[in-house]
Design a protein around this motif. Structure first.
Motif, PDB file in Angstrom:
ATOM      1  N   GLY A  35       0.813  -1.204   0.000  1.00  0.00           N
ATOM      2  CA  GLY A  35       0.000   0.000   0.000  1.00  0.00           C
ATOM      3  C   GLY A  35       0.852   1.261   0.000  1.00  0.00           C
ATOM      4  N   ILE A  36       0.360   2.277   0.666  1.00  0.00           N
ATOM      5  CA  ILE A  36       1.032   3.579   0.666  1.00  0.00           C
ATOM      6  C   ILE A  36       2.418   3.498   1.303  1.00  0.00           C
ATOM      7  CG2 ILE A  36       0.182   4.412   2.885  1.00  0.00           C
ATOM      8  CD1 ILE A  36       0.283   6.410  -0.396  1.00  0.00           C
ATOM      9  N   LYS A  37       2.638   2.524   2.194  1.00  0.00           N
ATOM     10  CA  LYS A  37       3.955   2.357   2.816  1.00  0.00           C
ATOM     11  C   LYS A  37       5.005   1.931   1.795  1.00  0.00           C
ATOM     12  CE  LYS A  37       2.464   1.308   7.538  1.00  0.00           C
ATOM     13  NZ  LYS A  37       2.481   0.309   8.632  1.00  0.00           N
ATOM     14  N   GLY A  38       4.531   1.432   0.655  1.00  0.00           N
ATOM     15  CA  GLY A  38       5.458   1.046  -0.397  1.00  0.00           C
ATOM     16  C   GLY A  38       6.255   2.231  -0.928  1.00  0.00           C
ATOM     17  N   ILE A  39       5.664   3.435  -0.873  1.00  0.00           N
ATOM     18  CA  ILE A  39       6.374   4.645  -1.305  1.00  0.00           C
ATOM     19  C   ILE A  39       7.584   4.885  -0.402  1.00  0.00           C
ATOM     20  CG2 ILE A  39       6.234   7.135  -1.611  1.00  0.00           C
ATOM     21  CD1 ILE A  39       4.651   5.772  -3.696  1.00  0.00           C
ATOM     22  N   ILE A  40       7.389   4.674   0.905  1.00  0.00           N
ATOM     23  CA  ILE A  40       8.501   4.811   1.857  1.00  0.00           C
ATOM     24  C   ILE A  40       9.561   3.754   1.545  1.00  0.00           C
ATOM     25  CG2 ILE A  40       9.173   4.768   4.288  1.00  0.00           C
ATOM     26  CD1 ILE A  40       6.283   5.515   4.983  1.00  0.00           C
ATOM     27  N   GLY A  41       9.103   2.566   1.201  1.00  0.00           N
ATOM     28  CA  GLY A  41      10.014   1.492   0.824  1.00  0.00           C
ATOM     29  C   GLY A  41      10.856   1.861  -0.385  1.00  0.00           C
ATOM     30  N   LEU A  42      10.240   2.525  -1.355  1.00  0.00           N
ATOM     31  CA  LEU A  42      10.977   2.982  -2.543  1.00  0.00           C
ATOM     32  C   LEU A  42      12.076   3.964  -2.168  1.00  0.00           C
ATOM     33  CD1 LEU A  42       8.048   3.547  -5.094  1.00  0.00           C
ATOM     34  CD2 LEU A  42       9.792   1.770  -5.192  1.00  0.00           C
ATOM     35  N   LEU A  43      11.779   4.842  -1.222  1.00  0.00           N
ATOM     36  CA  LEU A  43      12.770   5.822  -0.765  1.00  0.00           C
ATOM     37  C   LEU A  43      13.950   5.123  -0.091  1.00  0.00           C
ATOM     38  CD1 LEU A  43      13.525   8.805  -0.331  1.00  0.00           C
ATOM     39  CD2 LEU A  43      12.220   8.751   1.798  1.00  0.00           C
ATOM     40  N   ILE A  44      13.647   4.143   0.743  1.00  0.00           N
ATOM     41  CA  ILE A  44      14.692   3.384   1.448  1.00  0.00           C
ATOM     42  C   ILE A  44      15.585   2.642   0.452  1.00  0.00           C
ATOM     43  CG2 ILE A  44      15.126   1.437   3.006  1.00  0.00           C
ATOM     44  CD1 ILE A  44      12.507   2.220   4.465  1.00  0.00           C
ATOM     45  N   ALA A 186      11.907  -3.635   1.059  1.00  0.00           N
ATOM     46  CA  ALA A 186      12.720  -2.592   0.420  1.00  0.00           C
ATOM     47  C   ALA A 186      14.201  -2.955   0.460  1.00  0.00           C
ATOM     48  CB  ALA A 186      12.483  -1.250   1.101  1.00  0.00           C
ATOM     49  N   VAL A 187      14.636  -3.498   1.588  1.00  0.00           N
ATOM     50  CA  VAL A 187      16.034  -3.900   1.739  1.00  0.00           C
ATOM     51  C   VAL A 187      16.355  -5.062   0.799  1.00  0.00           C
ATOM     52  CG1 VAL A 187      17.735  -4.885   3.319  1.00  0.00           C
ATOM     53  CG2 VAL A 187      16.224  -3.069   4.102  1.00  0.00           C
ATOM     54  N   LEU A 188      15.439  -6.024   0.701  1.00  0.00           N
ATOM     55  CA  LEU A 188      15.641  -7.169  -0.197  1.00  0.00           C
ATOM     56  C   LEU A 188      15.756  -6.708  -1.648  1.00  0.00           C
ATOM     57  CD1 LEU A 188      13.185  -9.869   1.233  1.00  0.00           C
ATOM     58  CD2 LEU A 188      15.675  -9.835   1.394  1.00  0.00           C
ATOM     59  N   TYR A 189      14.902  -5.765  -2.023  1.00  0.00           N
ATOM     60  CA  TYR A 189      14.929  -5.254  -3.396  1.00  0.00           C
ATOM     61  C   TYR A 189      16.274  -4.611  -3.721  1.00  0.00           C
ATOM     62  CZ  TYR A 189      13.816  -2.388  -7.475  1.00  0.00           C
ATOM     63  OH  TYR A 189      13.833  -1.798  -8.710  1.00  0.00           O
ATOM     64  N   SER A 190      16.721  -3.750  -2.821  1.00  0.00           N
ATOM     65  CA  SER A 190      17.990  -3.053  -3.061  1.00  0.00           C
ATOM     66  C   SER A 190      19.172  -4.009  -2.962  1.00  0.00           C
ATOM     67  CB  SER A 190      18.163  -1.888  -2.082  1.00  0.00           C
ATOM     68  OG  SER A 190      18.030  -2.319  -0.748  1.00  0.00           O
ATOM     69  N   SER A 191      19.067  -5.036  -2.109  1.00  0.00           N
ATOM     70  CA  SER A 191      20.191  -5.950  -1.930  1.00  0.00           C
ATOM     71  C   SER A 191      20.389  -6.860  -3.140  1.00  0.00           C
ATOM     72  CB  SER A 191      20.014  -6.792  -0.656  1.00  0.00           C
ATOM     73  OG  SER A 191      18.909  -7.664  -0.763  1.00  0.00           O
ATOM     74  N   TYR A 192      19.302  -7.390  -3.714  1.00  0.00           N
ATOM     75  CA  TYR A 192      19.511  -8.238  -4.887  1.00  0.00           C
ATOM     76  C   TYR A 192      19.921  -7.391  -6.088  1.00  0.00           C
ATOM     77  CZ  TYR A 192      15.105  -7.487  -7.531  1.00  0.00           C
ATOM     78  OH  TYR A 192      14.080  -6.967  -8.278  1.00  0.00           O
ATOM     79  N   ASN A 193      19.454  -6.142  -6.134  1.00  0.00           N
ATOM     80  CA  ASN A 193      19.900  -5.253  -7.209  1.00  0.00           C
ATOM     81  C   ASN A 193      21.374  -4.908  -7.060  1.00  0.00           C
ATOM     82  OD1 ASN A 193      17.993  -4.151  -9.381  1.00  0.00           O
ATOM     83  ND2 ASN A 193      16.673  -4.154  -7.573  1.00  0.00           N
ATOM     84  N   SER A 194      21.844  -4.836  -5.815  1.00  0.00           N
ATOM     85  CA  SER A 194      23.265  -4.544  -5.608  1.00  0.00           C
ATOM     86  C   SER A 194      24.137  -5.690  -6.105  1.00  0.00           C
ATOM     87  CB  SER A 194      23.548  -4.268  -4.122  1.00  0.00           C
ATOM     88  OG  SER A 194      23.507  -5.453  -3.350  1.00  0.00           O
ATOM     89  N   ILE A 195      23.629  -6.924  -5.995  1.00  0.00           N
ATOM     90  CA  ILE A 195      24.355  -8.078  -6.508  1.00  0.00           C
ATOM     91  C   ILE A 195      24.584  -7.929  -8.013  1.00  0.00           C
ATOM     92  CG2 ILE A 195      24.204 -10.562  -6.986  1.00  0.00           C
ATOM     93  CD1 ILE A 195      22.816 -10.930  -4.342  1.00  0.00           C
TER      94      ILE A 195
END
Length: 339
Positions: A35-44, A186-195
């Motif tokens: 939901g709306i918390k996903g926007i915060i996740g995008l920022l993180i 959000a952390v998982l998304y950024s972490s696999y992208n960092s790989i």
């Protein structure tokens, strides 16, 4: 110098904005379901990716790193099976994601054009092989040409979408199946992208000249990635069917809400997939190929294999594999930040 900064930023964006991102599949899986918390996740996640970019180039600048193996030597002081295993896992994930890009290209052909997915997959495999034969300069050139167009079009789509989007009622338009784990997601998304991103960044070392450049690249990349992510997120608000059943939800939203932009966004999808595929394929080859002949042989094998693997299905590959590698990527980020 400014031109080099833009070249590097375009390769970073070209790597990030691949099939999963531009199609809306990644944004849906990791952010929209909160939901709306996903926007915060995008920022993180954008902040973490920017930090990883900055730290990686700092290591490249300080230690003269050339390959991912050299990078691991800096990150992990102890030698042995652990380091070799990590290197193998990372190379495996890069290769798998290259396969996912090939599958995504085919998925678009089938969903939007009614053409058998194998046709699209074979076409991209052949184009990728051609670029692989031109070295890193070919990858940079393709990104330099395509990524500005991709960014511009996505901005236009975002502006058009905002005009018809009731922002005041946004909370009522987003799904929130589970809002408690949005930070982890959000952390998982950024972490696999960092790989995926770090090996690509290592191929760009010759375009970096000083720490001031590194800072500018990290900041500019973070801003663009965040903006594009929010644009795709808001596109998903317009989807009125079960998103989980769509291979490419953002494409569905564009096709139904803004038919005039449908084929333009199709170019964005295909261009995004192409830039990501060649960036990842090139970094994989640089990591494993020992010489030019070996490079060509491996390129042939991975391009043929990618077409066969693409039959598994685009969304199935993303939903199953990305979260798994996300957990592995967290360890790398923690080690990277700790230096």
């Amino acid at each position: 110098m400014k031109k080099n900064i833009l070249k590097v930023v375009f390769v970073i964006i070209g790597t990030m904005v691949g099939a999963g991102f531009a199609s809306g599949q990644e944004v849906y899986l990791f952010f929209f379901t909160y939901g709306i918390k996903g926007i915060i996740g995008l920022l993180i996640s954008a902040f973490i990716i920017g930090l990883v970019t900055f730290q990686t180039f700092q290591i490249v600048d300080q230690y003269g790193v050339n390959t991912y193996k050299d990078f691991l030597d800096v990150l992990i002081k102890k030698k042995g099976i652990v380091k070799s295993t990590i290197n193998g896992i990372i190379n495996g994930f890069i290769l798998i994601t290259f396969f996912i890009m090939i599958a995504g290209f085919g998925a678009y052909f089938e969903q939007e054009l009614g053409i058998n997915s194998m046709v699209g997959s074979i076409f991209l495999a052949i184009m990728s092989f051609i670029i692989f034969m031109t070295s890193v300069k070919g990858v940079v050139k393709v990104n330099e040409l395509l990524v500005p167009i991709l960014i511009t079009f996505l901005f236009v789509v975002g502006i058009v979408n905002l005009k018809t989007l009731p922002l005041g009622e946004l909370k009522n338009y987003t799904i929130a199946t589970n809002s408690s784990n949005f930070i982890l997601s959000a952390v998982l998304y950024s972490s696999y992208n960092s790989i995926l991103l770090i090996p690509v960044l290592l191929t760009l070392k010759n375009y970096i000249q000083n720490k001031k450049q590194i800072f500018k690249i990290a900041i500019l990349s973070t801003i663009i990635i965040l903006t594009l992510s929010v644009i795709v997120f808001l596109l998903l608000v317009k989807v009125e069917v079960d998103i989980s059943k769509l291979e490419m939800p953002a494409v569905y939203a564009i096709s139904n809400q803004f038919p005039i932009l449908r084929y333009g966004y199709g170019f964005i999808i295909l261009g995004s997939i192409f830039t990501t595929a060649i960036s990842l394929g090139t970094s994989f080859l640089q990591n494993v190929a020992k010489n030019k002949k070996n490079n060509t042989q491996i390129a042939i094998v991975i391009c043929i294999t990618s077409v066969l693997v693409s039959k598994i299905g685009f969304s199935n590959l993303i939903n199953t594999l990305y979260p798994i590698f996300g957990y592995l990527g967290i360890l790398q980020i923690l080690k990277l930040i700790g230096i």
